[in-house]
Design a protein around this motif. Structure first.
Motif: not given
Lengths: 315, 251
Positions: B14, B16, B18-20, B31, B123-125
């Motif tokens: 996703v 950088y 985008v605020r998940v 997502t 930068i996801d997990d």
């Protein structure tokens, strides 16, 4: 019975405070004996033996360990773990982040990175997506060993009134020579360490130049504080990378964090969410940092910083 | 010795910006429909590999993705940046880092590269594990968090960003290098390169073809939102701010 081995971080003579925080995490695991391995000197082992909650310190002295290289340390730690440990913890510092996955792979074991809370001996909390989400994760029952790095900002240090036994060991493990230490360039050591300082003053891109970033350093010097920086300030070359605070930099938990000219992107906030008090100084009243700051001041940092420094130094 | 080929990991994540957020029922993260990009650290790894090749110190750059069929889009971008060919190991569920490392290890057996370059973390997990695990499985050196890479024959001198400052290591090839932010600034992709990239080879492999059976060693129990901090108060001027800090015993 769980047996937890903590890998001590040290510089050859001093135990890093991160180790005491790992112990703090480990003692929360139910029904556990907590040991520490020091791949280093007797002096460091003696310091580790004072950490409250530690049953035994295993000291492995070997000149090959002087540079604390992951490729050299990992097989020794794996050999110790195979003697019957159920968990291996290291700090989530660059030392631990480098080392622990190598240990995990040698053990064919899963690793949990950055654990921030213990829910059971197999269930932990950890941040993902730059701290936007907290994942509760459980290791399957068929896994004999769990490797983890401990998010040091989430745990306090244990007291230093313990008296663990120190066991000196020699390990018969083949060590590689394919990785060699060349040099280490220390950051400016006049200032308090960013990771352990009670007060941190951080600057962002709004400082505008490396020269103007000195305003941050002057305020920090007046407060006896460590200096930090946002990723934007580091990318712009205003501050060296070892001062970077946030998802891709350091995760810190000072008593007081003063953020100057930092908008408060989530990647930055994830590095400071455990700070006791956050102060934000920013000219943009709508900057997201004010949503999380305990105290805020809207205005021009180029007039606020000198005034703040001057008022503090004249007290 | 010039490096024969460099293997570079390219993960689809996703974007950088985008605020998940977690799903309301805690079963996952939202997502769907989010913009997807190359993991920023992987982009830096690729840029460095391309520069090494452009200096004549390597002959080929191969990008490797592990992910769904859609991850071909990120591999095409990597080809447009300048990689020579791409391999997608197609999986429908994300692999744990140890299995990801096993996939890279199998590809190493096939491709025999002198160098493997990966981002230091996705930068996801936010695991920061795969490169180190791969180096262990391969029984080769690792140089993580690289901010400078110099190839000197069969030895690579790597400067690493560590907590205390900058550490320099020499590692013998073959080796695994994971890269940090300040190593370089990745190039922008130009339109003609995107057209050219469509003709570059992109092989799709399965885990079975690599002889890998993924193993679930852990499972997600729940995805929570972080505890938000309380919004505080604004001080009208420096004097008030200072008085408040003094009251709280902070300065």
């Amino acid at each position: 019975m769980n047996r937890i081995l903590i890998v001590a971080e040290h510089d050859g003579s001093h135990l890093n405070a991160a180790t005491a925080k790992c112990v703090s995490c480990a003692v929360q695991v139910p029904d556990a004996q907590v040991d520490v391995v020091v791949l280093g000197s007797a002096a460091v082992a003696a310091q580790a033996a004072t950490l409250a909650g530690v049953a035994q310190v295993v000291q492995v002295a070997n000149p090959a360990n002087d540079s604390q290289l992951a490729a050299v340390l990992a097989p020794q730690i794996a050999a110790l773990v195979r003697e019957g440990y159920t968990h291996v913890f290291g700090p989530s510092t660059t030392f631990g982040k480098d080392l622990m996955p190598r240990v995990a792979a040698l053990l064919d074991a899963p690793q949990l990175s950055d654990i921030m809370a213990v829910e059971s001996d197999r269930r932990f909390r950890r941040p993902i997506y730059a701290g936007n989400v907290v994942l509760i994760v459980e290791v399957e029952a068929d896994q004999p060993v769990i490797v983890a790095t401990v998010r040091t900002a989430s745990f306090g240090e244990v007291t230093r009134d313990g008296s663990a036994t120190v066991l000196v060991r020699t390990l018969q493990v083949a060590l590689p020579s394919h990785t060699r230490f060349v040099s280490m360039t220390q950051a400016n050591t006049d200032r308090p360490d960013l990771q352990t300082a009670a007060t941190v003053v951080s600057g962002g891109r709004a400082l505008g130049s490396a020269d103007q970033f000195k305003l941050i350093e002057q305020l920090a010097a007046t407060l006896g504080a460590a200096v930090g920086a946002s990723r934007a300030a580091v990318d712009a070359g205003y501050a060296p990378n070892e001062l970077q605070v946030g998802q891709t930099g350091k995760i810190i938990s000072p008593q007081l964090y003063i953020a100057v000219g930092i908008s408060g992107a989530i990647q930055h906030m994830t590095g400071i969410k455990d700070a006791k008090t956050i102060v934000a100084i920013n000219k943009d009243a709508d900057a997201p940092i004010f949503e999380s700051a305990d105290l805020g001041l809207v205005g021009d940092l180029f007039s606020i910083l000198p005034e703040l420094t001057q008022r503090l130094s004249s007290r | 010795m010039a490096i024969n080929r460099i293997l570079v990991g390219i993960k689809r994540v996703v974007d950088y910006n985008v605020r998940v957020r977690p799903k309301a029922d805690g079963s996952g993260v939202m997502t769907e429909g989010a913009k997807m990009s190359i993991n920023p650290f992987d982009e830096i790894a690729l840029e460095e590999a391309l520069r090494i090749k452009e200096r004549g110190q390597a002959t080929e750059v191969i990008v490797v993705g592990i992910g769904p069929s859609d991850a071909q889009a990120q591999l095409r971008t990597a080809l447009a940046m300048g990689a020579d060919r791409a391999v997608l190991v197609q999986v429908d569920v994300p692999l744990e880092p140890l299995d990801g490392a096993r996939v890279f290890h199998q590809l190493i057996v096939r491709e025999q590269p002198h160098l493997v370059m990966l981002g230091k973390q996705a930068i996801d997990d936010d695991n920061n594990q795969t490169g180190q695990m791969l180096a262990a499985l391969w029984n080769r050196p690792q140089a993580t968090f690289a901010s400078k890479v110099e190839i000197n024959g069969e030895v690579v001198r790597v400067t690493r960003e560590v907590d205390a400052g900058l550490q320099t290591l020499d590692v013998d090839l073959p080796a695994v290098i994971t890269v940090d932010l300040r190593l370089n600034e990745p190039r922008y992709v130009k339109l003609p390169d995107i057209m050219k990239a469509k003709k570059k080879p992109l092989d799709v492999l399965t885990l079975e073809a690599l002889g890998i059976t993924p193993r679930q060693r852990m499972h997600a129990v729940r995805y929570d939102a972080p505890t938000p901090r309380q919004k505080g108060v604004l001080a009208p001027d420096v004097a008030t701010l200072l008085a408040e800090l003094t009251n709280r015993g902070l300065v």
